[in-house]
Scaffold this motif. Structure first.
Motif, PDB file in Angstrom:
ATOM      1  N   GLY A 286       0.943  10.566   6.048  1.00 45.74           N
ATOM      2  CA  GLY A 286       0.560  11.518   5.012  1.00 45.74           C
ATOM      3  C   GLY A 286       1.658  11.633   3.970  1.00 45.74           C
ATOM      4  O   GLY A 286       1.808  10.778   3.118  1.00 45.74           O
ATOM      5  N   ALA A 287       2.453  12.690   4.049  1.00 45.10           N
ATOM      6  CA  ALA A 287       3.484  12.952   3.042  1.00 45.10           C
ATOM      7  C   ALA A 287       4.775  12.170   3.284  1.00 45.10           C
ATOM      8  O   ALA A 287       5.678  12.212   2.460  1.00 45.10           O
ATOM      9  CB  ALA A 287       3.794  14.449   2.996  1.00 45.10           C
ATOM     10  N   TYR A 288       4.878  11.482   4.417  1.00 46.18           N
ATOM     11  CA  TYR A 288       6.095  10.743   4.724  1.00 46.18           C
ATOM     12  C   TYR A 288       5.741   9.515   5.565  1.00 46.18           C
ATOM     13  O   TYR A 288       4.601   9.327   5.977  1.00 46.18           O
ATOM     14  CB  TYR A 288       7.110  11.628   5.467  1.00 46.18           C
ATOM     15  N   LEU A 289       6.742   8.680   5.810  1.00 47.99           N
ATOM     16  CA  LEU A 289       6.590   7.488   6.641  1.00 47.99           C
ATOM     17  C   LEU A 289       7.514   7.608   7.845  1.00 47.99           C
ATOM     18  O   LEU A 289       8.577   8.229   7.757  1.00 47.99           O
ATOM     19  CB  LEU A 289       6.967   6.231   5.854  1.00 47.99           C
ATOM     20  N   GLU A 290       7.115   7.001   8.957  1.00 49.52           N
ATOM     21  CA  GLU A 290       7.982   6.896  10.123  1.00 49.52           C
ATOM     22  C   GLU A 290       8.354   5.432  10.303  1.00 49.52           C
ATOM     23  O   GLU A 290       7.502   4.555  10.233  1.00 49.52           O
ATOM     24  CB  GLU A 290       7.275   7.388  11.388  1.00 49.52           C
TER      25      GLU A 290
ATOM     26  N   ARG B 214       0.829  -1.218   0.000  1.00 51.52           N
ATOM     27  CA  ARG B 214       0.000   0.000   0.000  1.00 51.52           C
ATOM     28  C   ARG B 214       0.861   1.264   0.000  1.00 51.52           C
ATOM     29  O   ARG B 214       0.496   2.262  -0.596  1.00 51.52           O
ATOM     30  CB  ARG B 214      -0.967  -0.004   1.176  1.00 51.52           C
ATOM     31  N   HIS B 215       2.006   1.225   0.643  1.00 53.28           N
ATOM     32  CA  HIS B 215       2.915   2.374   0.641  1.00 53.28           C
ATOM     33  C   HIS B 215       3.794   2.359  -0.613  1.00 53.28           C
ATOM     34  O   HIS B 215       4.070   3.403  -1.189  1.00 53.28           O
ATOM     35  CB  HIS B 215       3.805   2.378   1.878  1.00 53.28           C
ATOM     36  N   ARG B 216       4.220   1.181  -1.005  1.00 54.55           N
ATOM     37  CA  ARG B 216       5.110   1.042  -2.161  1.00 54.55           C
ATOM     38  C   ARG B 216       4.479   1.628  -3.416  1.00 54.55           C
ATOM     39  O   ARG B 216       5.120   2.385  -4.148  1.00 54.55           O
ATOM     40  CB  ARG B 216       5.437  -0.437  -2.380  1.00 54.55           C
TER      41      ARG B 216
END
Length: 136
Positions: free
Chosen positions: A103-107, A14-16
């Protein structure tokens, strides 16, 4: 989720897919002041980096931490990115990890660190200023 023995992180589908759509898989990883790693699509990082570099000289150490530790990486064909040993060591990232979409980034958190900090926050009452801005 876990990192493999070489320090590679498999980005969930989903992020990829979103990352590939935004920036063809180019990411920048840097340290967060909160004890995790931040993963930005490179195009988003470039804008964020410019904001950070405009901070006053009194924030020079934060510039060093955020910009000086930034590392560009590419997703491989299997959707994995290599997290450098220096960045893993800086935030105590072992094998077990948690990847949060923000949102605009991942942690990227070490699981034990994330769980401890989350438990600490959940053990307190939610501040009124947060409650007043949320609709449940």
């Amino acid at each position: 989720m876990s990192l493999d023995a070489k320090g590679r992180l498999s980005i969930p589908a989903r992020h990829r897919d979103a990352l590939l759509e935004q920036d063809a898989g180019g990411l920048t990883i840097t340290r967060s002041p909160e004890g995790c790693l931040l993963l930005y699509p490179r195009i988003v990082w470039e804008r964020q980096r410019e904001k950070i570099l405009q901070l006053p000289m009194s924030m020079q150490w934060w510039k060093r931490i955020l910009v000086g530790n930034a590392t560009d990486v590419e997703m491989d064909g299997s959707g994995r990115v290599l997290v450098s040993p220096e960045l893993r060591r800086a935030v105590g990232l072992e094998r077990e990890a948690i990847l949060l979409g923000m949102g605009a980034y991942l942690e990227l958190w070490d699981r034990a660190t994330h769980d401890a900090q989350q438990a600490q926050v959940l053990g307190k009452e939610m501040p009124a200023e947060v409650i007043n801005h949320l609709v449940f």
